[in-house]
Design a protein around this motif. Sequence first.
Motif, PDB file in Angstrom:
ATOM      1  N   VAL A 155       0.838  -1.204   0.000  1.00 15.96           N
ATOM      2  CA  VAL A 155       0.000   0.000   0.000  1.00 15.96           C
ATOM      3  C   VAL A 155       0.874   1.256   0.000  1.00 15.96           C
ATOM      4  N   ALA A 156       0.569   2.191  -0.914  1.00 14.18           N
ATOM      5  CA  ALA A 156       1.190   3.523  -0.859  1.00 14.18           C
ATOM      6  C   ALA A 156       0.063   4.538  -0.792  1.00 14.18           C
ATOM      7  N   ILE A 157       0.126   5.416   0.208  1.00 14.08           N
ATOM      8  CA  ILE A 157      -0.933   6.427   0.367  1.00 14.08           C
ATOM      9  C   ILE A 157      -0.319   7.800   0.134  1.00 14.08           C
ATOM     10  N   GLN A 158      -0.888   8.543  -0.803  1.00 10.09           N
ATOM     11  CA  GLN A 158      -0.360   9.871  -1.105  1.00 10.09           C
ATOM     12  C   GLN A 158      -1.318  10.938  -0.599  1.00 10.09           C
ATOM     13  N   MET A 159      -0.803  11.898   0.151  1.00  9.61           N
ATOM     14  CA  MET A 159      -1.638  12.997   0.665  1.00  9.61           C
ATOM     15  C   MET A 159      -1.494  14.193  -0.262  1.00  9.61           C
ATOM     16  N   ASN A 160      -2.581  14.595  -0.886  1.00  7.66           N
ATOM     17  CA  ASN A 160      -2.550  15.728  -1.799  1.00  7.66           C
ATOM     18  C   ASN A 160      -2.645  17.008  -0.972  1.00  7.66           C
ATOM     19  N   ASP A 161      -1.503  17.597  -0.696  1.00  9.46           N
ATOM     20  CA  ASP A 161      -1.344  18.712   0.238  1.00  9.46           C
ATOM     21  C   ASP A 161      -1.647  18.241   1.665  1.00  9.46           C
ATOM     22  N   THR A 162      -1.749  19.172   2.597  1.00  9.26           N
ATOM     23  CA  THR A 162      -1.950  18.759   4.001  1.00  9.26           C
ATOM     24  C   THR A 162      -3.413  18.463   4.311  1.00  9.26           C
ATOM     25  N   SER A 192       6.883  19.842 -25.904  1.00  8.07           N
ATOM     26  CA  SER A 192       6.060  19.799 -24.684  1.00  8.07           C
ATOM     27  C   SER A 192       5.992  18.398 -24.069  1.00  8.07           C
ATOM     28  N   GLY A 193       6.734  17.451 -24.658  1.00  5.23           N
ATOM     29  CA  GLY A 193       6.614  16.052 -24.223  1.00  5.23           C
ATOM     30  C   GLY A 193       6.842  15.819 -22.735  1.00  5.23           C
ATOM     31  N   PHE A 194       7.717  16.610 -22.143  1.00  4.19           N
ATOM     32  CA  PHE A 194       8.046  16.433 -20.727  1.00  4.19           C
ATOM     33  C   PHE A 194       6.828  16.684 -19.831  1.00  4.19           C
ATOM     34  N   PHE A 195       5.852  17.454 -20.322  1.00  5.43           N
ATOM     35  CA  PHE A 195       4.783  17.913 -19.427  1.00  5.43           C
ATOM     36  C   PHE A 195       3.548  17.024 -19.406  1.00  5.43           C
ATOM     37  N   SER A 196       3.711  15.791 -19.865  1.00  9.53           N
ATOM     38  CA  SER A 196       2.632  14.812 -19.721  1.00  9.53           C
ATOM     39  C   SER A 196       2.574  14.328 -18.272  1.00  9.53           C
ATOM     40  N   SER A 197       1.377  14.199 -17.733  1.00  6.12           N
ATOM     41  CA  SER A 197       1.248  13.656 -16.377  1.00  6.12           C
ATOM     42  C   SER A 197       1.634  12.170 -16.341  1.00  6.12           C
ATOM     43  N   ASP A 198       1.736  11.516 -17.488  1.00  8.86           N
ATOM     44  CA  ASP A 198       2.260  10.134 -17.493  1.00  8.86           C
ATOM     45  C   ASP A 198       3.700  10.135 -16.965  1.00  8.86           C
ATOM     46  N   ARG A 199       4.492  11.124 -17.415  1.00  5.83           N
ATOM     47  CA  ARG A 199       5.869  11.235 -16.923  1.00  5.83           C
ATOM     48  C   ARG A 199       5.882  11.498 -15.418  1.00  5.83           C
ATOM     49  N   THR A 200       4.980  12.373 -14.972  1.00  3.36           N
ATOM     50  CA  THR A 200       4.935  12.672 -13.535  1.00  3.36           C
ATOM     51  C   THR A 200       4.601  11.415 -12.736  1.00  3.36           C
ATOM     52  N   ILE A 201       3.583  10.694 -13.203  1.00  3.83           N
ATOM     53  CA  ILE A 201       3.157   9.493 -12.464  1.00  3.83           C
ATOM     54  C   ILE A 201       4.274   8.444 -12.440  1.00  3.83           C
ATOM     55  N   ARG A 202       4.967   8.287 -13.552  1.00  2.00           N
ATOM     56  CA  ARG A 202       6.094   7.338 -13.532  1.00  2.00           C
ATOM     57  C   ARG A 202       7.128   7.757 -12.484  1.00  2.00           C
ATOM     58  N   GLY A 203       7.312   9.056 -12.334  1.00  2.69           N
ATOM     59  CA  GLY A 203       8.238   9.560 -11.315  1.00  2.69           C
ATOM     60  C   GLY A 203       7.764   9.210  -9.908  1.00  2.69           C
ATOM     61  N   TYR A 204       6.486   9.428  -9.629  1.00  2.00           N
ATOM     62  CA  TYR A 204       5.954   9.074  -8.308  1.00  2.00           C
ATOM     63  C   TYR A 204       6.100   7.558  -8.073  1.00  2.00           C
ATOM     64  N   MET A 205       5.790   6.781  -9.117  1.00  5.12           N
ATOM     65  CA  MET A 205       5.850   5.320  -8.960  1.00  5.12           C
ATOM     66  C   MET A 205       7.260   4.861  -8.616  1.00  5.12           C
ATOM     67  N   ALA A 206       8.251   5.451  -9.282  1.00  6.79           N
ATOM     68  CA  ALA A 206       9.639   5.021  -9.062  1.00  6.79           C
ATOM     69  C   ALA A 206      10.199   5.569  -7.749  1.00  6.79           C
ATOM     70  N   ASP A 207       9.924   6.826  -7.448  1.00 13.19           N
ATOM     71  CA  ASP A 207      10.646   7.489  -6.348  1.00 13.19           C
ATOM     72  C   ASP A 207       9.883   7.532  -5.028  1.00 13.19           C
ATOM     73  N   ILE A 208       8.553   7.375  -5.078  1.00 14.94           N
ATOM     74  CA  ILE A 208       7.771   7.498  -3.843  1.00 14.94           C
ATOM     75  C   ILE A 208       7.004   6.210  -3.547  1.00 14.94           C
ATOM     76  N   TRP A 209       6.282   5.716  -4.523  1.00 17.14           N
ATOM     77  CA  TRP A 209       5.361   4.606  -4.272  1.00 17.14           C
ATOM     78  C   TRP A 209       6.006   3.225  -4.391  1.00 17.14           C
ATOM     79  N   GLU A 210       7.115   3.182  -5.136  1.00 10.75           N
ATOM     80  CA  GLU A 210       7.772   1.889  -5.380  1.00 10.75           C
ATOM     81  C   GLU A 210       6.781   0.862  -5.904  1.00 10.75           C
TER      82      GLU A 210
END
Length: 803
Positions: A309-316, A773-791
Motif C-alpha cells: 500500500v502507498a498512500i499519497q496525501m494531496n497537500d496537508t 512539450s513532451g516532458f509535461f505529460s502527467s504520465d511522466r509525472t506518475i512514472r516519477g511518483y511510482m519510481a521514487d515514492i510509491w515503489e
Amino acid sequence: MNMTTNMRPVSSAALKQAVEQHLTYTLGKDAGHASVYDWRMALSFAIRDCIVEPWFRATRSTYEGQRKRVYYLSMEFLIGRTLEDAMINLGLLEAARDVANEVGFDLREIIEDEPDAALGNGGLGRLAACFLESMSTIGCPAFGYGIRYEHGLFRQRFEGGQQVETPEDWLTLPHPWEFARPESAYEIGFKGEAVDGGWRPAESVVASAYDMPVIGWQGRWANTLRLWGAKPTTLFDLERFNSGDYAAAAEPEALARTLSRVLYPDDTTYQGKELRLKQEFFLTSAALQDILRRFRTEYDDLAKLPTKVAIQMNDTHPAIAGPELIRLLTDVHGMEWSQAQEIARATLGYTNHTLLPEALERWSTWLMGNVLPRHMQIIERIDDDHRRATKRPAHVGIVRNNEVQMGELAFIMSHKVNGVSALHSDLVKKTVFHDLNEIHPGRIINQTNGVTPRRWLKLANPPLATLISDKIGEGWIGDLEQIKTLEPFAKDADFRRDFRAAKRTNKVALSNWVGETMGVKIDPDAMFDVQIKRIHEYKRQHLNIFETIALWHNMRENPNAGWAPRVKIFGGKSAPGYAVAKEIIHLINDVASVINSDPVTKDLLKVVYPPNYNVSMAERVIPATDLSEQISTAGKEASGTGNMKFTMNGALTIGTLDGANVEIREQVGPENFFLFGLTADEVVKHRRNVRHARDAIEASQNMQSVLQMIVEGRFSPSDPDRYHGLVDRAWNHDHYLVAADFDSYYDAQRKVDALYLDPDAWEEQAVLNTARSGFFSSDRTIRGYMADIWETESALVGEESLT
Ligand code: OX2
C-alpha cells in the motif's frame, strides 16, 4: 492476462443498439420523445458498459498479481465532463458521432449537455484528475479517494461587473458515471473523549461509497475514484421526536448532510473552520478504514502494509492520515506504538503545493482536541518522539503556539515529501521545511507536475491532434515524448500553414462563442492573449489589466504605430471572501466596457471576461490561444499546470521565472519564450526596500498614467472613487511587486507584438512549443511518483507483446 485484447471494436450499429436499449429500458423513454438529456444519459450508460469489463479485469489482475496499490487522498478532484473523455479513451468517438447523427442529434450538443463535475477549486484539484487518468493509462493499480460534494465550486456571474456566486448543483440530475456502494460504509466519529488508549466519540456519521471508473488510454486499464457521501447513523432520534423536540430529533441527519454538502471555495487560502476539519477527517478516516479492510482480506500481517500500500496525501488537507493510521493500527488492531508509527511513515507520502503562508493549514489545539481528542493525544506523542529522536531546534515542531502545524505533521509522518516543480521543491527545502530538511536529508524530492495529453490535446483540440497524428502517427497520445518528432516540421512552410489553419479554426469557434454568449465581436485574426486561472494577487491579473490600460492609452495616442491587434481574454473565479481579488475582477470588467466601446481602438484592442470559468471553458479557450499569460510574482506559483496545457497547444508564453515556467522555458528554448520580471531571489531582495513600489512608479511614465486614469475614474465614471483603495495599495502595499515588474512586462509585450506581425516566425516558434512539450505529460509525472515514492510497477508491462 492481456488487457489490450479488451479493445473489441464496437461498430456504430452495435453502439446504436446499446444506446437504444438504455433509452428504452433504463430511462423508459420512447425515441420519438427523447430529449438531448435522454440521449446523453442513454449514450453515457452505453459507454459506461464498455468500461465495466476492463475495470473488472484490472481489479482481478491486481488481486491475482498481489500488486501494490496506490491510494491518492485528495479533498478535490476537478474532473469536468466525463462522457467525451471516456469515448476518446475507448476509441468510440466516431461510432458515437454516427449514432448521434442517425437519431437526429449533434454529438457536440449531447456532450455539452453534461454538467462539469467541479469538485475542486483550481490546479490542485485538476492535477488530481489528470493523475487519475494517467494512472489508468499507465496501468498503475490505484484508487482516488475524495468527497462526493453535493455542490461543487460555486457558479460565477457578473452583476455590474462584480462577481456574484450561486450554488452549483451537478447532482440535481442523475449522475450516470457513479455506482452507489451502500455496502461499503464506515462509521466516522467526532468529539467525545479519549479513554485509556482509545476513543469514545460523541457524534458519528456514516461514510458511504460511490465509485466512478476511470478509464485509461485505449481502454487497457481502469481504476476507481471512490467518493464518500455522508449519511446519518440513525435517521432521527425517535425519543426526542416523540417528546416534540423536532429540531433536536433531526440533528444526526443535519450533521451528516452538511459534511458532504459543499466544497470549500478557497484556493491556496486556509480558513480554520470546524466543518472543514470534520470534512478532512471524514475523507481520511473513511479512506483508511477502507484501505485496511481491503488489505486484511488479502494479507494477515499488518506489518506488510508498506509493501502493498502507498498512500499519497494531496497537500496537508488529508494530513490527519498520519495520526488516524496510527490510531487504527494501535487502538483498533492492537499494534505496538513504535511499530505503528514506522509503518504509517513507510506507507505515507506528502505533496506540498504551495509556500504561501496564508495557505499553510494549522488548527488550534483547542479545536483539534475538541473535534478529535484521541488524535490530539497521538499528535502530541508523535511530536514528543520526534523531538527526542532528533534533538531538533526549539522552534521546530508540530505543536507550536497552541496550534497543530499540518505541514510539519505531514512531513514528519511521511517517508517522502515532494514539491511540484524544480524551483518549488528547491524553495521548499530552503524555506518552509528548511530545518526539517536538515534533520531528514533526502526526504524532500521533486516531481514536476504534468497534464494528460488525452484531455488537453486530443479531446480539446481535434484540428491540431489530427494534424499531428497525420504527420507523426498516433503514438504521441500514449507517449507524449514522441511529439518531439514534430520538431523538424517547424521549418516546413506547408506544415506551418496547416498548424496556423488549425489554430484559426479554434479561434473562429471561440470568436463565435464569445459573440453568442457575450455579445462582443472579436476578430479571429487578432492575437488571443489569455490569462485563465483563479483570481489571486500573486497571479497578478492586475498586472495584466494595468498593461492593457497602458496599451490602450498608447494606441489612442498613436494609432498607427504598428500595434498587433489583440484580444485580451480573462477567465477565473475569486474566493467569495477575498475582497481584493473581487476588486480586480470589477476593474477588469470596467476596463473591458470602456475599451470595447472605444471607436478609436475598435480594430486594435478588445477585452473579454466570460463568466464561470471551469474545465469545459478551458478546453474551449486553450486551443484558441496565441499568447499564454504566466505572470505570477517569482517564487509564488508552485508550479502552474495551465502553462503546460497552453504550451502543448502551440501558444507562446509570456512569463516570469516561476514554478514550472522555468522548466517550460528550458524545454522549448529561451528563444521561444517571452521572459520578463524579477527572479525569486531578486524579489526577496527587492522587498527589503520599503520604497520599492514608489521608486518603480516614479521611474515609469506608463505606470503613472495607468494609475492616474484609474484614480480619476476613467473606468468607473459613475463612481470615480471606486478604485482609490486599489491605487493606494499599488503605491504603498504592493506585496507582489507589480510596479517593479511593470516596465519589463510592458517591454516584453512589445516584443510579442513584433513577432505576431511576422506570422511565419511566430508559427515556427509555436510549432516548437508543441513539439517540445513532451516532458509535461502527467504520465511522466506518475512514472516519477511510482519510481521514487510509491515503489510500484505498471501492471501493463509486457502487455504490448501479447496483442
Ligand atoms: C496549486 C498551486 O497554486 C499551483 O501552483 C499548482 O500548479 C497546483 O496546486 C498543482 O500542484 N492549492 N492549490 C494549489 O496549491 C494549493 C494549496
